[in-house]
Design an enzyme around this catalytic site. Structure first.
Site, short mmCIF file in Angstrom:
data_model
loop_
_atom_site.label_atom_id
_atom_site.label_comp_id
_atom_site.label_asym_id
_atom_site.label_seq_id
_atom_site.Cartn_x
_atom_site.Cartn_y
_atom_site.Cartn_z
N PHE A 256 55.20 114.39 59.67
CA PHE A 256 54.67 113.12 60.20
C PHE A 256 54.60 113.11 61.73
CE2 PHE A 256 57.07 112.34 56.27
CZ PHE A 256 56.01 112.05 55.44
N ARG B 106 33.31 112.42 55.32
CA ARG B 106 33.28 113.05 54.00
C ARG B 106 34.69 113.26 53.47
NH1 ARG B 106 30.20 118.41 51.95
NH2 ARG B 106 30.92 119.27 53.91
N GLU C 78 45.92 109.72 59.50
CA GLU C 78 46.51 108.76 60.43
C GLU C 78 46.02 107.34 60.17
OE1 GLU C 78 48.66 110.21 62.38
OE2 GLU C 78 47.95 112.22 62.83
#
Lengths: 736, 326
Positions: free
Chosen positions: A238, A625, A703
């Protein structure tokens, strides 16, 4: 200028593939950093400072050295001096990095001050507890609100002060954010082995090349090629793995001194002191609008903690100056040096903080004006990114909002606060928009078609959980005209072609585009070989007319005319064909590039006990995409879980007296458990393919999915209770 | 972890003898091993009592329930007699820890578990409980989770057990076996407030072994239940909790057994609340009035002031959940 390769049919990209490494992971065969079996390994355990600031006056190692199996105790009094050459281009923030065991200075509570090396882990742990360190302690500076700040970064357009003064509707809000820690499942760990002046590191890292390899080479003053970093699996990070922290140097130093490979695994407690965190913030916002809710002015004063020795900054100003049409903006972002470890990016860096403020303020403004929060956002949709003047590569926020409202049932809501009750629970709904300025950076990849018709693609990237191992073969398989099962993708070794950090939502866009480039090129190489080979059925065919399907090259309009890679390579006695491909963004971007989203949630708040429980959540994303919807769901749902944590639970508590982190464990630092997680759902807008961003059309998802979650929850808490909470996390005491 | 000797007790007599020599009993190990890893606990000898025959749940002649010290939390919670007679015990157990821990941890160990005060668990911090005379870092430190009841100038650490709150409410007793034979101690006297000796946490004499917890018979029908208030929905210690058992007869409260957790240095018996309820007709107003006295003696600290109000509301809520109305 290379020719645009002919378009291959897209068969793997866009399909919901399961993780190719899933079996390895669930059967315990995936080798994480500490799992590598290195012959002759000794164990290192660090001793950490127990004062928040001061000088070390003594290190008594006698009791530790008396323990059987203990090989060495290193500290500033006996450790070799290290060159610590500058490392530009790394993720080290400006300043002077912490130099382990190089002086007697204590800069934060928990700083490594010694390491014990022993034949067994148990001996090292016990001996570490016997090292007695004495200090001349000084009172540490730990208060973000009162400590002196650095000169702020500033942004301005228009005259925000004047516009705010003149605005008919004004908000003046102050937000606070607690420090958060990443808390990946896998602790940070390093095994270091020297052979002469060559260093091999098995390390938990999100950046084998620029992070660990380059940093350790500069710390030890040796050529980059003398350091090899191996990191095939990362058990979550993370952001905490985006730079090499001091413990990596400690492991290498210990190995150097003892002549043994040294394994060093941080304890859970040490992770809180030694691997960065999302900084605590205060964020004051003045927002002015006309009576229809059209924003006129935004004034933002931001303070964030950093360490005394490095200045960590992140993109916290982004949402406040680009999200909504606002003619007049003034921002000041000041770092406040405290006696803490240096912060680092954590999921949704900057945006998870900045967008929270913007999205909560929009909800407050909507309520003030009696306008629906979605409608208010639509009234402030910008034509371009007003902070850069650039057009958006794509911005489908309107569609996210519309789709989300429809699927969530938003318009059935009674907008009045405290209007819905379910027994002891007040029920509310809330929404927020999400945005993330995804990264793109130069990357390379190596593609190879083997004589047996399979392919191997490699890049020195990482897979901390998003599924890089699976998504890259999807891109590669389509570009090569192979099935996914015949393409292997390898990563996590500094001998492989370099890639940018595995963070900032840039891996798929950057490495994926490099993978596609490499595979396009090696496919072209095969086609070129075939059309120039008199024995090939494709002899003299225009290469642009050849496509590859399931490993067989054929004329596009005449599938009967063709041959397989295997036949071609066999006949030509070629062991393999290989190419290094690359991709990088243009130096001067013509677009403002962001992923967008809209988050909707329903919460229940116990009217008397102050407890908040999330009942359902929906995220709708404009992320370009989607390479693999199954992996995308893992990302999106994981981001929502992280956002629920940020909103309601996560809070690193520091004892102001000595800088001690009081809750440096998973019993007291709360992250959501299964019981806290309700029905979560993610939707990706149809037809996403942002060719302005990168050749594979992705905008990055990892994110943006945490951004706005806390704001949606906060806004829903207001709708449920009529209470505005401007401090995260939202606690029971704030709602009693 | 400091080196230690491991022995396994062959029978209760041997266990007591080993305990007298300073051996530390271990059964499920879910607390002790953690604390040994953190070097908070540094026993020379660990005496494994998990093989002793203390794993039975029986009904007493008077209609109470006796839970052997080595009964696993999960087994006690699932036991039909416990569940039917004293749901408050089952609920308190099932809201504790995690399924994995409940499968290991024993009833005896549960009531012997040590505080979650983070300063106690951090050997670099001052703590009178861990290192008598070193001071209490929590008093002026971060004390959100600490006690508002029963603290002293030496220690304000809460007792973390949930089921102990139910035991305190139900006026259970602890059965002990020591060098001088068996004895029973009322639960509310078994766990000690810190006073000037926070390192003394219980009434055990050297070598004494907990053999069982006995819950006496209460008038039936007895309604009971446990409410645990915490930031996250599972796997966290209580901010506040309430164990409530009520016997209603003739339209009034005939018996009331109430205790609170998360707020006291020991499980906190709310005698004043009980008194307020007796003989009264159940009503929301009664619950509010009774709960209003729950925190009368509270002495909150800098970060746990909110517990005063939260405790009252917790008790009020659970009185209503158990006693009905609204």
């Amino acid at each position: 200028m290379t020719r645009q390769p002919n378009r291959q049919p897209q068969k793997a990209v866009g399909t919901p593939q399961s993780r190719v490494d899933g079996r390895l992971k669930v059967t315990g065969q995936a080798t994480y950093a500490a799992d590598h079996d290195v012959t002759g390994v000794a164990y290192g355990v660090m001793v950490d400072a127990t004062v928040g600031r001061g000088r070390i006056t003594g290190v008594d190692t006698r009791a530790a050295l008396d323990q059987p199996g203990v090989r060495a105790v290193l500290h500033h009094g006996n450790a070799p001096r290290l060159p610590y050459v500058d490392n530009p281009g790394s993720n080290n923030p400006p300043g002077e990095r912490l130099r382990v065991f190089q002086d007697d200075r204590v800069r934060f509570f928990g700083q490594p001050v010694a390491v014990v090396v022993a034949d067994t882990l148990e001996a090292a742990q016990h001996a570490a507890s016997l090292v007695t360190v004495t200090y001349a302690a000084e009172p540490p500076s730990t208060d973000l609100t009162t400590a002196p700040a650095d000169e702020p970064q500033r942004y301005a357009r228009g005259d925000a002060e004047a516009a705010w003064a003149a605005a008919p509707v004004k908000l003046d809000l102050a937000f606070r954010f607690s420090r958060n820690h990443h808390n990946p499942m896998e602790p940070h760990a390093t095994i270091a082995r020297w052979e002469g002046d060559t260093l091999t590191l098995w390390d938990k890292t999100q950046w084998v090349v620029g992070g660990t390899q380059q940093e350790l080479a500069s710390v030890f003053g040796i050529p980059q090629q003398s350091v090899r970093v191996i990191s095939p699996f990362v058990g979550g990070a993370f952001g905490s793995g985006l730079r090499a922290w001091p413990h990596v140097t400690v492991a290498a130093l210990a190995a150097r001194v003892t002549g043994r490979p040294v394994k060093l695994v941080l304890s859970r407690r040490q992770l809180y002191f030694g691997t960065g965190h999302r900084p605590a913030y205060t964020y004051a916002l003045k927002l002015g609008s006309d009576r229809r809710g059209r924003l006129a002015a935004s004034i933002q004063d931001i303070r964030a903690e950093t360490s005394s020795y490095e200045t960590f900054t992140e993109a916290v100003m982004g949402p406040g100056h680009m999200m909504y049409r606002t003619p007049n903006v003034r921002q000041a972002y000041a770092t406040v040096p405290l006696d803490v470890n240096t912060p680092i990016w954590m999921r949704g860096p900057g945006y998870a903080t900045g967008a929270h403020v913007v999205e909560c303020a929009m909800d407050e403004l909507a309520h003030e004006l009696g306008v629906d929060p979605i409608e208010l956002r639509l009234r402030n949709e910008p034509e371009t990114d007003e902070s850069s003047g650039l057009p958006f590569s794509s911005r489908r926020l309107r569609e996210c909002l519309a789709t989300g409202a429809r699927e969530f049932g938003w318009h059935r809501r009674n907008p009045a606060p405290r209007s819905t009750r379910d027994g002891d629970w007040l029920v509310g709904t809330g929404m927020a928009a999400a945005v993330y300025d995804f990264g793109r950076a130069p990357a390379q990849a190596h593609a190879r078609i083997n004589a047996d018709g399979t392919a191997l693609v490699q890049a020195a990237t990482s897979d901390m959980g998003p599924g890089t191992y699976t998504s890259m073969p999807q891109v590669a398989a389509d570009a090569l005209g192979l099935t996914m099962t015949t393409v292997e993708f390898r990563l996590g070794d500094s001998l492989m072609p370099p890639t940018p950090p595995h963070g900032g939502s840039m891996t798929m866009a950057s490495v994926g585009s490099a993978v596609q480039d490499a595979c396009d090129k090696v496919r072209r190489q095969a086609i070129t070989l075939a059309v120039n080979d008199a024995r090939s059925p494709l002899h003299r065919v225009n290469p642009d007319d050849v496509v590859v399907r399931d490993g067989r090259m054929h004329v596009k309009n005449d599938p009967t005319r063709g041959e397989t890679y295997r036949q071609l390579l066999g006949r030509n006695q070629r062991d393999h064909l290989e190419v290094i491909g690359s991709w990088g963004p243009p130096e001067q971007s013509r677009y403002s590039m962001h992923a967008f989203g809209a988050v909707f949630t329903e919460v229940a708040v116990d009217d008397r006990l102050g407890l908040v429980r999330v009942r359902r959540m929906l995220g709708v994303y404009d992320a370009g995409r989607i390479i693999n919807p199954k992996l995308a769901d893992s990302q999106a749902l994981g981001g929502m879980v992280g956002g629920i944590g940020q909103a309601l639970l996560e809070h690193t508590v520091t004892d102001a007296r000595d800088g001690r982190i009081v809750n440096a464990n998973l019993a007291d630092y709360l992250v959501p458990v299964n019981a806290d997680i309700p029905d979560l759902r993610a939707i990706y807008l149809d037809g996403g393919n942002d060719q302005n961003a990168d050749p594979i059309g992705v905008k990055g998802l990892g994110e943006v999915v945490i951004v706005g979650v806390a704001a949606a929850i906060t806004n829903a808490v207001f709708h449920a209770t009529g209470r505005r909470i401007r401090e995260l996390p939202i606690t029971a005491e704030a709602l009693l | 972890m400091f080196p230690f000797t491991y022995t396994k007790a062959a029978d209760t007599r041997a266990a007591v003898a080993a305990g007298q020599r300073g051996g530390r009993f271990i059964a499920g190990g879910t607390t002790l091993v953690d604390l040994m890893r953190e070097t908070v606990e540094r026993p020379d000898t660990v005496v494994d009592i998990s093989g002793l025959p203390l794993g039975e749940i029986t009904t007493t002649r008077s209609g109470g329930v006796r839970i052997g010290a080595l009964v696993r939390m999960s087994d006690a919670a699932a036991d039909r007699r416990v569940r039917n007679t004293f749901p408050v015990i089952s609920q308190a157990l099932e809201l504790s820890a995690s399924a994995q821990l409940r499968n290991m941890a024993t009833i005896g160990g549960n009531i012997m578990q040590r505080t979650r005060c983070t300063y106690f668990r951090d050997v670099s911090a001052a703590c009178n409980k861990r290192a008598p005379g070193s001071g209490c870092a929590a008093l002026e430190g971060f004390n959100r989770s600490h006690a508002i009841l029963g603290g002293s100038s030496q220690c304000v650490a809460t007792h973390p057990s949930d089921v102990a709150v139910a035991f305190a409410a139900l006026e259970a007793s602890v059965h002990l076996l020591g060098p001088d034979g068996e004895r029973g101690v009322p639960f509310t006297e078994f766990l000690l407030r810190p006073g000037n000796t926070p390192e003394r946490e219980h009434a055990l004499r050297p070598g004494e072994l907990i053999t069982a917890v006995e819950i006496p018979a209460h008038p039936r029908p007895l309604r009971s239940g446990y409410l645990k208030v915490r930031d996250r929905q599972s796997y966290e210690f209580a901010l506040t909790s309430a164990a409530v058992a009520l016997h209603l007869g003739g339209g009034v409260v005939r018996a009331a057994k109430v205790a609170a957790g998360g707020v006291g240095t020991v499980p906190w018996k709310l005698t004043a609340v009980e008194q307020r309820l007796l003989g009264e007709r159940p009503s929301d107003r009664l619950w509010t009035a009774a709960a209003a006295v729950a925190a009368d003696d509270a002495e909150p600290l800098a970060h746990n002031e909110f517990k005063v109000e939260l405790l009252k509301r917790t008790v009020e809520r659970q009185l209503r959940v158990v006693g009905g109305t609204r």
